[in-house]
Each structure stands twice: as structure tokens, then as C-alpha cells.
Design a protein around this motif. Structure first.
Motif, PDB file in Angstrom:
ATOM      1  N   ARG A   7      50.356  70.894  60.962  1.00 30.15           N
ATOM      2  CA  ARG A   7      49.519  69.959  60.181  1.00 30.15           C
ATOM      3  C   ARG A   7      50.262  69.375  59.001  1.00 30.15           C
ATOM      4  NH1 ARG A   7      44.442  73.790  59.320  1.00 30.15           N
ATOM      5  NH2 ARG A   7      43.752  72.106  57.877  1.00 30.15           N
ATOM      6  N   ASP A   8      49.870  68.457  58.287  1.00 29.32           N
ATOM      7  CA  ASP A   8      50.770  67.997  57.255  1.00 29.32           C
ATOM      8  C   ASP A   8      50.238  68.666  55.858  1.00 29.32           C
ATOM      9  OD1 ASP A   8      48.499  66.753  56.050  1.00 29.32           O
ATOM     10  OD2 ASP A   8      48.768  64.896  56.611  1.00 29.32           O
ATOM     11  N   ALA A   9      50.916  68.241  54.766  1.00 39.08           N
ATOM     12  CA  ALA A   9      50.643  69.093  53.571  1.00 39.08           C
ATOM     13  C   ALA A   9      49.193  68.937  53.047  1.00 39.08           C
ATOM     14  CB  ALA A   9      51.526  68.173  52.544  1.00 39.08           C
ATOM     15  N   GLU A  10      48.430  68.058  53.488  1.00 39.65           N
ATOM     16  CA  GLU A  10      46.813  68.044  53.218  1.00 39.65           C
ATOM     17  C   GLU A  10      46.134  68.504  54.228  1.00 39.65           C
ATOM     18  OE1 GLU A  10      45.876  64.356  50.699  1.00 39.65           O
ATOM     19  OE2 GLU A  10      47.534  63.640  51.669  1.00 39.65           O
ATOM     20  N   GLY A  11      46.692  69.138  55.326  1.00 36.20           N
ATOM     21  CA  GLY A  11      45.969  69.795  56.174  1.00 36.20           C
ATOM     22  C   GLY A  11      45.490  68.763  57.469  1.00 36.20           C
ATOM     23  N   TYR A  12      45.949  67.478  57.452  1.00 35.06           N
ATOM     24  CA  TYR A  12      45.629  66.821  58.714  1.00 35.06           C
ATOM     25  C   TYR A  12      46.647  67.350  59.811  1.00 35.06           C
ATOM     26  CZ  TYR A  12      43.014  64.129  55.496  1.00 35.06           C
ATOM     27  OH  TYR A  12      41.940  63.438  54.805  1.00 35.06           O
ATOM     28  N   LEU A  13      46.058  67.265  61.248  1.00 39.07           N
ATOM     29  CA  LEU A  13      46.820  67.227  62.045  1.00 39.07           C
ATOM     30  C   LEU A  13      47.706  66.474  62.312  1.00 39.07           C
ATOM     31  CD1 LEU A  13      44.644  68.492  65.223  1.00 39.07           C
ATOM     32  CD2 LEU A  13      45.813  69.856  63.658  1.00 39.07           C
ATOM     33  N   TYR A  48      39.551  56.100  67.202  1.00 41.07           N
ATOM     34  CA  TYR A  48      40.949  55.955  66.834  1.00 41.07           C
ATOM     35  C   TYR A  48      41.718  55.550  68.293  1.00 41.07           C
ATOM     36  CZ  TYR A  48      45.623  57.346  65.397  1.00 41.07           C
ATOM     37  OH  TYR A  48      46.840  57.384  65.038  1.00 41.07           O
ATOM     38  N   GLN A  49      40.908  56.169  69.328  1.00 42.59           N
ATOM     39  CA  GLN A  49      41.423  55.532  70.850  1.00 42.59           C
ATOM     40  C   GLN A  49      41.522  54.039  70.839  1.00 42.59           C
ATOM     41  OE1 GLN A  49      43.102  57.011  73.287  1.00 42.59           O
ATOM     42  NE2 GLN A  49      42.651  59.108  72.324  1.00 42.59           N
ATOM     43  N   ARG A  50      40.392  53.431  70.326  1.00 45.06           N
ATOM     44  CA  ARG A  50      40.258  52.040  70.539  1.00 45.06           C
ATOM     45  C   ARG A  50      41.096  51.221  69.559  1.00 45.06           C
ATOM     46  NH1 ARG A  50      34.003  50.368  70.095  1.00 45.06           N
ATOM     47  NH2 ARG A  50      34.843  47.977  70.325  1.00 45.06           N
ATOM     48  N   PHE A  51      41.142  51.737  68.270  1.00 41.08           N
ATOM     49  CA  PHE A  51      41.779  51.026  67.251  1.00 41.08           C
ATOM     50  C   PHE A  51      43.018  51.383  66.758  1.00 41.08           C
ATOM     51  CE2 PHE A  51      37.127  49.990  66.739  1.00 41.08           C
ATOM     52  CZ  PHE A  51      37.155  49.070  67.315  1.00 41.08           C
ATOM     53  N   GLN A  52      43.512  52.712  67.054  1.00 45.69           N
ATOM     54  CA  GLN A  52      44.642  53.426  66.551  1.00 45.69           C
ATOM     55  C   GLN A  52      44.806  53.498  64.940  1.00 45.69           C
ATOM     56  OE1 GLN A  52      47.256  54.382  68.926  1.00 45.69           O
ATOM     57  NE2 GLN A  52      45.739  54.253  70.479  1.00 45.69           N
ATOM     58  N   LEU A  53      44.019  53.586  64.585  1.00 47.21           N
ATOM     59  CA  LEU A  53      43.895  53.944  62.942  1.00 47.21           C
ATOM     60  C   LEU A  53      42.608  54.938  62.921  1.00 47.21           C
ATOM     61  CD1 LEU A  53      41.916  51.898  61.419  1.00 47.21           C
ATOM     62  CD2 LEU A  53      43.503  50.410  61.968  1.00 47.21           C
ATOM     63  N   ALA A  54      42.669  55.474  61.388  1.00 41.22           N
ATOM     64  CA  ALA A  54      41.708  56.163  61.142  1.00 41.22           C
ATOM     65  C   ALA A  54      40.990  55.300  59.927  1.00 41.22           C
ATOM     66  CB  ALA A  54      42.100  57.725  60.333  1.00 41.22           C
ATOM     67  N   PRO A  55      39.603  55.391  60.192  1.00 40.48           N
ATOM     68  CA  PRO A  55      38.932  54.165  59.325  1.00 40.48           C
ATOM     69  C   PRO A  55      38.784  54.768  57.787  1.00 40.48           C
ATOM     70  CG  PRO A  55      37.308  55.471  60.604  1.00 40.48           C
ATOM     71  CD  PRO A  55      38.646  55.841  61.220  1.00 40.48           C
ATOM     72  N   ALA A  56      38.763  53.975  56.892  1.00 37.84           N
ATOM     73  CA  ALA A  56      38.365  54.006  55.442  1.00 37.84           C
ATOM     74  C   ALA A  56      36.813  54.294  55.538  1.00 37.84           C
ATOM     75  CB  ALA A  56      38.975  52.976  54.676  1.00 37.84           C
ATOM     76  N   LYS A 112      39.959  64.326  59.206  1.00 36.39           N
ATOM     77  CA  LYS A 112      40.498  65.879  59.075  1.00 36.39           C
ATOM     78  C   LYS A 112      40.051  66.733  60.274  1.00 36.39           C
ATOM     79  CE  LYS A 112      42.085  67.849  55.252  1.00 36.39           C
ATOM     80  NZ  LYS A 112      41.871  68.712  53.967  1.00 36.39           N
ATOM     81  N   LEU A 113      38.754  66.611  60.331  1.00 39.67           N
ATOM     82  CA  LEU A 113      38.101  67.646  61.205  1.00 39.67           C
ATOM     83  C   LEU A 113      38.266  66.981  62.661  1.00 39.67           C
ATOM     84  CD1 LEU A 113      34.815  68.224  59.301  1.00 39.67           C
ATOM     85  CD2 LEU A 113      36.283  70.027  59.837  1.00 39.67           C
ATOM     86  N   ALA A 114      38.370  65.732  62.768  1.00 44.15           N
ATOM     87  CA  ALA A 114      38.599  65.152  64.171  1.00 44.15           C
ATOM     88  C   ALA A 114      39.929  65.086  64.847  1.00 44.15           C
ATOM     89  CB  ALA A 114      37.800  63.813  64.198  1.00 44.15           C
ATOM     90  N   GLY A 115      40.961  65.618  63.753  1.00 38.02           N
ATOM     91  CA  GLY A 115      42.136  65.615  64.292  1.00 38.02           C
ATOM     92  C   GLY A 115      42.944  64.231  64.192  1.00 38.02           C
ATOM     93  N   LEU A 116      42.376  63.305  63.164  1.00 39.55           N
ATOM     94  CA  LEU A 116      42.981  62.066  63.132  1.00 39.55           C
ATOM     95  C   LEU A 116      43.936  62.173  61.682  1.00 39.55           C
ATOM     96  CD1 LEU A 116      40.901  61.221  64.952  1.00 39.55           C
ATOM     97  CD2 LEU A 116      40.184  59.385  63.477  1.00 39.55           C
ATOM     98  N   PRO A 117      44.921  61.248  61.630  1.00 36.91           N
ATOM     99  CA  PRO A 117      45.592  61.233  60.416  1.00 36.91           C
ATOM    100  C   PRO A 117      44.875  61.083  59.131  1.00 36.91           C
ATOM    101  CG  PRO A 117      46.225  59.367  61.904  1.00 36.91           C
ATOM    102  CD  PRO A 117      45.313  60.245  62.667  1.00 36.91           C
ATOM    103  N   LYS A 118      45.423  61.084  57.953  1.00 35.65           N
ATOM    104  CA  LYS A 118      44.524  60.886  56.862  1.00 35.65           C
ATOM    105  C   LYS A 118      44.339  59.182  56.775  1.00 35.65           C
ATOM    106  CE  LYS A 118      44.677  60.982  51.882  1.00 35.65           C
ATOM    107  NZ  LYS A 118      45.371  61.424  50.877  1.00 35.65           N
ATOM    108  N   PRO A 119      43.031  58.785  56.567  1.00 38.45           N
ATOM    109  CA  PRO A 119      42.894  57.185  56.434  1.00 38.45           C
ATOM    110  C   PRO A 119      43.799  56.591  55.371  1.00 38.45           C
ATOM    111  CG  PRO A 119      40.781  58.450  56.214  1.00 38.45           C
ATOM    112  CD  PRO A 119      41.796  59.618  56.449  1.00 38.45           C
TER     113      PRO A 119
END
Lengths: 99, 120, 105
Positions: free
Chosen positions: C7-13, C50-58, C94-101
């Protein structure tokens, strides 16, 4: 509601100039910086679009870039120093820099 | 009223950072509810080619991100017809459905309708 | 069940594929959250996003997507803020294992 377009790359290696001419409006201006001034070297066989611009007084170049490259075409383009360049930008509604 | 911004994206998706930077700017603007438009010009129209597989280059998928634009509130999407035609891209096969196709003559108007413009 | 996941410094996978429901439970516990059906529904939706758009939404696109997929009674800031302690875009990612938006204040 006019736009000043700033070009900085050589028209012989990059399509900036060609594309820019396509989207130039009647009241828009064109400012040549850096290697973009090399287009002046082909004067007097400038593209017709550039000749039209020059005739309207809407074609400018940065003087120091012209001097450095020996691309000085008097009477074709209005050569500006930096202070004049800044003043020019303020005359237009918006400035579009082509990177 | 926030100033309107037109972003012109004229680089192919995997040739450098230009396409990525343009898209990041648009996504950021959209997330903050700014009136923002995006024009695909020159090689930028290659971003609209469907079925690209950037994983082959270990790249992030710019084109997948593009599909999220409407969710980010960015619905003013344009492409230049001349560039699509020149590059063999059919209007019906584009990866984004909501792109409006413009003739060259309409481009100056598009720019001059916005308060600010940035080209990548 | 403790598997290896970075996980990164903020706890994101760091790796989307390292995620599992039990990883989500561990992160939820750290955040003082008990995951119920309503949470899982949003987490799986985010995985799909994330599968569809390859990014974590704001936040705004997250709300819009939830409204599109699950209806307006769930796609609104009140509902999502309530589920995810007032920061749905960040915490749910964070809970879904995505990077930080990105683009999220």
C-alpha cells in the motif's frame, strides 16, 4: 473577439503553422517566436494565407529570435521586442500558445 | 461565472505526454465544474480510434479515460473533419459517440466562443 | 487471512489485483467502518468503473455514475457521504482497492 496565436516551432519539421492557418479567424493574429521565424526565410514565396495576414498587419515576430537566426524580412512582418509582445497579447481577447 | 476554456489536443495518444496532459487538464476542470470543451485536431484525432491496446506499450489507457468525460461533466467534444478524413477515420467508428464533427471553417468560431484556449 | 499486499503512504493499494473482500474488511476496520450491503454495492460499482475507465473518479463523477447505475436515491452526496464518512470518493476508492482519485480536494 479575436485570438492571438503564438507559434514556436519550425514550419519545416512541425505542422503547427499549417494547422494554425486552418483555424485562423478574420480578426485573429499570428506571432512567430523561436524557430517559427524560419518561415520568413521563404519570403517572398510565403504561403498566401501568411501574405494576407501580413497585408492586414496581423503577422508579428519576436525581433531577438529573428536577429539571432538572421530571418529579418522588413515590410513583411512586424518585429516586436518583449515589451511590445506583452502589449500585443493584451490587445487580443485570448492568446493560444502552440507548444 | 467561471471563464470558459477550450483545450485543443493535437497529439497522438502514445507519442508523448501531450494527449495525457490535455486530458488531465480537462478532467480536472470537469471535476471542479468548469465550463470546458475539448477539440481533437491533427494527430489528436487518433485518440478517437477504437480498440487500442496501450498495455502493449505499458501505457495508461488515455482512450478509456476519454469515455469518462461525460461523467466529469465534459460534454462539449469536437473533432476536425479534415483530420479524420485524412487519417482514414470514419465518423461512425469513433470511440466516443458524443463528438461533434466540425469543418475547418467552424474552428475559428469555436475558439472565439471561449474565454481561454490552450493547445497541447 | 493475511495475504501480501503493498500500500502507498496514504493506505491505497498499489496493485488493483491484490484486492479481495477480506482486504477491504481490513482497511474498513482501520477506518472504523463496518461494511454492509450498501457499502459493498458501491465498492463493486467502483471496481467496474475502474475496469471501464481506468481511473478513480472524483466526487462529482462518482455521484453521477452511481445515479446512472443505481438510481438517484443512491446517486447523491447525502447518501454517499453517509456511507463513507463524508469523503466518498477517497474512502470508497481506498476500500475498493483503487488508487487515490486525482482532482479530489
Amino acid at each position: 473577439m479575436a485570438t492571438l496565436h503564438l507559434l514556436s516551432q519550425s514550419p519545416f519539421t512541425n505542422t503547427q503553422l499549417k494547422s494554425c492557418l486552418r483555424l485562423l479567424g478574420d480578426t485573429d493574429g499570428l506571432m512567430l517566436c523561436g524557430d517559427a521565424v524560419y518561415v520568413l526565410n521563404s519570403a517572398p514565396e510565403l504561403a498566401p494565407e501568411l501574405q494576407v495576414l501580413a497585408a492586414k498587419g496581423a503577422l508579428y515576430a519576436l525581433e531577438e529570435d529573428q536577429i539571432a537566426r538572421n530571418c529579418i524580412q522588413e515590410g513583411v512582418v512586424q518585429s516586436l521586442n518583449y515589451a511590445q509582445f506583452v502589449a500585443l497579447c493584451c490587445q487580443y481577447d485570448r492568446v493560444n500558445s502552440w507548444v | 461565472m467561471a471563464k470558459s476554456l477550450l483545450v485543443i489536443s493535437r497529439q497522438a495518444p502514445w507519442s508523448g505526454l501531450g494527449a495525457r496532459e490535455a486530458l488531465d487538464l480537462v478532467l480536472a476542470g470537469g471535476a471542479f465544474d468548469l465550463p470546458i470543451s475539448l477539440l481533437f485536431l491533427d494527430d489528436g484525432v487518433f485518440q478517437l480510434l477504437p480498440e487500442q491496446k496501450p498495455e502493449a506499450l505499458q501505457q495508461k489507457d488515455v482512450t478509456a479515460n476519454l469515455a469518462a468525460l461525460p461523467l466529469f461533466g465534459v460534454e462539449q467534444l469536437y473533432a476536425a473533419r479534415t483530420d479524420l478524413v485524412q487519417r482514414g477515420l470514419g465518423e461512425s467508428q469513433l470511440a466516443l459517440e458524443s463528438v461533434r464533427i466540425l469543418e475547418d471553417g467552424a474552428l475559428a468560431d469555436l475558439i472565439n466562443r471561449h474565454d481561454q484556449v490552450m493547445t497541447f | 487471512m493475511s495475504t501480501e499486499y503493498r500500500r502507498d503512504a496514504e493506505g491505497y493499494l498499489m496493485d488493483l489485483e491484490a484486492w479481495s473482500e477480506s482486504v477491504a474488511e481490513v482497511i474498513a476496520q482501520e477506518e472504523g467502518l463496518v461494511l454492509g450491503t450498501e457499502h459493498w454495492e458501491i465498492l463493486w460499482l467502483l471496481r467496474d468503473f475502474y475496469q471501464r475507465f481506468q481511473l478513480a473518479p472524483a466526487t462529482r463523477p462518482l455521484i453521477k455514475y452511481v445515479a446512472q447505475q443505481l438510481g438517484p436515491e443512491k446517486g447523491n452526496s447525502l447518501y454517499l457521504n453517509h456511507l463513507f464518512k463524508g469523503t466518498p470518493a477517497k474512502l470508497a476508492a481506498k476500500l475498493a482497492g483503487l488508487p487515490k482519485p486525482t482532482n479530489c480536494i
